[in-house]
Design a protein around this motif. Structure first.
Motif, PDB file in Angstrom:
ATOM      1  N   ASP A  94       1.419   0.908  -3.965  1.00  0.00           N
ATOM      2  CA  ASP A  94       2.678   1.566  -4.273  1.00  0.00           C
ATOM      3  C   ASP A  94       3.101   1.142  -5.680  1.00  0.00           C
ATOM      4  N   THR A  95       3.397   2.121  -6.538  1.00  0.00           N
ATOM      5  CA  THR A  95       3.671   1.771  -7.938  1.00  0.00           C
ATOM      6  C   THR A  95       5.156   1.499  -8.206  1.00  0.00           C
ATOM      7  N   ALA A  96       5.980   1.608  -7.161  1.00  0.00           N
ATOM      8  CA  ALA A  96       7.410   1.339  -7.358  1.00  0.00           C
ATOM      9  C   ALA A  96       7.653  -0.153  -7.572  1.00  0.00           C
ATOM     10  N   MET A 102      -6.783   1.647   1.847  1.00  0.00           N
ATOM     11  CA  MET A 102      -6.447   0.443   1.077  1.00  0.00           C
ATOM     12  C   MET A 102      -5.631  -0.436   2.016  1.00  0.00           C
ATOM     13  N   THR A 103      -5.980  -1.713   2.079  1.00  0.00           N
ATOM     14  CA  THR A 103      -5.308  -2.600   3.043  1.00  0.00           C
ATOM     15  C   THR A 103      -5.177  -4.001   2.463  1.00  0.00           C
ATOM     16  N   PRO A 104      -4.229  -4.764   2.962  1.00  0.00           N
ATOM     17  CA  PRO A 104      -4.209  -6.188   2.589  1.00  0.00           C
ATOM     18  C   PRO A 104      -5.413  -6.861   3.242  1.00  0.00           C
ATOM     19  N   VAL A 133       0.857  -1.185   0.000  1.00  0.00           N
ATOM     20  CA  VAL A 133       0.000   0.000   0.000  1.00  0.00           C
ATOM     21  C   VAL A 133       0.896   1.239   0.000  1.00  0.00           C
ATOM     22  N   ASN A 134       0.485   2.299  -0.724  1.00  0.00           N
ATOM     23  CA  ASN A 134       1.318   3.509  -0.795  1.00  0.00           C
ATOM     24  C   ASN A 134       1.291   4.290   0.527  1.00  0.00           C
ATOM     25  N   ALA A 135       2.120   5.333   0.602  1.00  0.00           N
ATOM     26  CA  ALA A 135       2.280   6.074   1.857  1.00  0.00           C
ATOM     27  C   ALA A 135       0.984   6.740   2.313  1.00  0.00           C
ATOM     28  N   VAL A 136       0.203   7.256   1.341  1.00  0.00           N
ATOM     29  CA  VAL A 136      -1.066   7.910   1.691  1.00  0.00           C
ATOM     30  C   VAL A 136      -2.107   6.880   2.135  1.00  0.00           C
TER      31      VAL A 136
END
Ligand SMILES: Cc1cc2nc3c(=O)[nH]c(=O)nc-3n(C[C@H](O)[C@H](O)[C@H](O)COP(=O)(O)OP(=O)(O)OC[C@H]3O[C@@H](n4cnc5c(N)ncnc54)[C@H](O)[C@@H]3O)c2cc1C
Ligand SMILES: Nc1ncnc2c1ncn2[C@@H]1O[C@H](COP(=O)(O)O)[C@@H](O)[C@H]1O
Lengths: 305, 257
Positions: B27-29, B222-224, B19-22
């Motif tokens: 996360d698209t990296a 957004m979460t696992p 999940v991204n920082a926000v």
């Protein structure tokens, strides 16, 4: 909160998803009304107002006609949410309604969490909690996510709607799935291969393992779409629903449409290189391994028993 | 005849997602990117239609950051004539309505006789954009097609329903269709076609030029998945794994009895 539930009717039958819509409304503690474009001879067990339009007049698959009827009822009921099953009927209608209502659409809700709606993302590897910023929302529910805990009961208070069907799409009837091939529903053991088998030649390994376990082999959809296996072998929402004593999923990620067809199996063994594959959620055992290595060894050892 | 096909670039679903920082998207990296699987069928069907109708012109459209051009090149190599890249580095923050509005705004005066989209995108899985574009443009739409044909302005196809049943439907062009898995056999671009694609027009339009609409959906988090399976996870050497699996099958099932 008030919700309008849109039941689905197909080929002379009311579909079971109607009860899931009611369960969703109950879980939200919402007041509800239901709309059915169907027939008086197949009414849902539901206590509340049921708007009924005759399918013979409205057309069984007539999206723009159905949209008009639903909008009429929305005008009367003023719901905050319009709720449909996430099925070929529901996901077809929902965007039509959302645009007509200037409403946000939320697809494939699988849970209500802290009063907000949870939907899957990235093949169920993630969950997203979402909320409409509009006054009205259009929502579709994942099949099986709101199964009622007991047999639904109640008699609806029927309000009939009249309709003149005119639409921009013509419906020419149904074609049943091919009834030829293997009947997987009878097998006690099913070993299925998914896209992870990599190439059609590797299906032989899956067949050999199935044979060693005295079962049948099955497949996920990409294997059937690529014509590596015939369609009667497909397990899932658009294939067979099976519940064998043992289901072995080899190289299958565990998309919801596949799980829907096999999650009632007594024991599920998954073989997958990805430890996080969603198949892990229903698997009794997940063997993290390359199927090309593990499946032949397992077969050999079983044959030697 | 003008034809449009809409494609989305998505991460490989076998990626390990974070999940991204926000906390509102992944996360698209470090992800590998590809064409949304459903859209491969859409591109193939659009190319087949273009090959069928003399003089047809096929545009492929994709909304996203610079990165999506790679995926658009694949569509061009499969046979699309030109590409329209709607440049939006933050397209993931747009909801399906905002995406559909951009597509409709671009398409509204282009006289497309047919618009193809995928049934759904693999990351968002919403199955909304196609239907919304059709409604915004007041076009009839046939969704979830596993069979498509076009004859003299008449579009007909088979919709896939649950349990493998199909329904036969038709409408008149102009129309929009959404493509389900298995509709056709998407072609692999050949090397000469990959070279040719490099010279095809790929126009970039900033999303801001297309009257962007505000999203109607807000992502709270957004979460696992919470409930991880309760099952056993086994790792190790294949031969040892096989022995353990046989032991487990003996203990927990009756199939080896
Ligand atoms: C309306 C609708 C209906 C559908 N109906 C069905 C249906 O009836 N049945 C169905 O199956 N799908 C159905 N689908 C498709 C479904 O969404 C998925 O796309 C599909 O199930 C994915 O198949 P898969 O798991 O084989 O492939 P993928 O999702 O690509 O997964 C492949 C898996 O193999 C693993 N893998 C790769 N290499 C190896 C290796 N060497 N060893 C071990 N593991 C490996 C990967 O880690 C991955 O988990 C439907 C979709 C829609 C939209
Ligand atoms: N960013 C995008 N650019 C172009 N087309 C898109 C984009 N997002 C979605 N689509 C199209 O809309 C279809 C459905 O997407 P969705 O509603 O997100 O599930 C996809 O299969 C694509 O054809």
């Amino acid at each position: 909160m008030k919700v309008l539930l849109i039941a689905e009717y197909r080929d002379g039958k009311l579909l079971g998803s109607a009860a899931e819509l009611s369960t969703f409304a109950q879980q939200l503690n919402a007041e509800s009304a239901m709309l059915l474009i169907g027939n008086e001879s197949a009414l849902p067990a539901y206590s509340g107002t049921l708007y009924l339009a005759d399918v013979a007049q409205a057309g069984e698959f007539n999206p723009s006609g159905h949209k008009q009827l639903i909008l009429e009822v929305i005008e009367k009921e003023q719901p905050q949410l319009v709720v449909l099953p996430h099925s070929s009927y529901g996901w077809d209608l929902a965007p039509r309604l959302a645009i007509a209502l200037n409403a946000a659409q939320i697809s494939e809700v699988l849970e209500i969490k802290d009063g907000e709606l949870l939907v899957p993302a990235c093949n169920s590897k993630l969950r997203r909690q979402v909320k409409p910023t509009t006054e009205v929302g259009v929502v579709t529910l994942q099949a099986g996510a709101f199964t009622p805990s007991e047999e639904p009961s109640g008699t609806p208070n029927v309000v009939k709607l009249t309709t003149t069907a005119a639409g921009d799409i013509q419906f020419h009837g149904y074609e049943a799935a091919e009834a030829t091939g293997v009947d997987l529903t009878k097998a006690e053991v099913i070993v299925s291969g998914g896209r992870g088998i990599g190439k059609p030649e590797n299906l032989v390994m899956i067949e050999a393992l199935a044979k060693a376990l005295k079962g049948e082999f099955g497949a996920s959809r990409p294997v059937v779409d690529a014509e590596w296996a015939e369609s009667s072998r497909q397990v899932g929402t658009t294939g067979q629903t099976v519940a064998p004593k043992l289901y072995v999923a080899c190289g299958i990620s565990g998309a919801i449409q596949h799980l829907a067809g096999m999650k009632k199996s007594e024991f599920v063994l998954a073989i997958n290189t990805d430890k996080d594959a969603p198949i892990g959620e229903v698997a009794d055992v997940l063997a993290v391994a390359d199927l090309k290595q593990l499946v032949p060894i397992l077969t050999e050892k079983l044959n030697a028993l | 005849m003008n034809i449009l096909v809409c494609i989305k670039q998505v991460p490989d679903m076998e990626s390990r997602f974070k999940v991204n920082a926000v906390g509102d998207w992944y996360d698209t990296a470090d992800l590998a990117w590809r064409m949304n699987e459903y859209d491969e069928y859409a591109v193939e069907q659009a190319v087949q239609l273009k090959e069928q109708v003399a003089g047809a012109d096929l545009t492929v459209l994709c909304i996203g950051g610079e990165r999506v051009k790679e995926t658009m090149k694949k569509a061009l190599a499969m046979g699309c004539d030109r590409g329209v890249h709607i440049l939006d580095e933050d397209s993931y923050q747009k909801d399906p309505y905002a995406i559909a509005s951009l597509i409709a705004e671009f398409a509204k005066d282009k006289n497309f006789a047919l618009i193809f989209t995928g049934l759904q995108s693999q990351d968002r899985g919403s199955a909304q954009v196609g239907g919304m574009v059709a409604e915004l443009l007041s076009l009839p739409s046939l969704t979830t097609l596993v069979d498509f044909s076009y004859v003299d302005g008449n579009v007909s196809g088979k919709r896939e329903l649950e349990g493998g049943t199909r329904s036969r439907v038709s409408c008149s062009a102009p129309a929009l269709v959404t493509c389900q898995l298995g509709l056709n056999t998407p072609r692999y671009p050949t090397l000469p076609n990959i070279m040719k694609a490099k010279r095809k027009e790929l126009l970039s339009i900033p999303a801001a030029d297309l009257n962007p609409q505000a999203a109607r959906l807000q992502t709270l988090s957004m979460t696992p998945p919470e409930k991880k399976g309760s099952g056993l996870i086994l790792e190790g050497d294949p031969a040892e794994l096989a022995d353990r699996l046989i032991q487990l099958l003996k203990e927990k099932t009756t199939v080896l009895a």
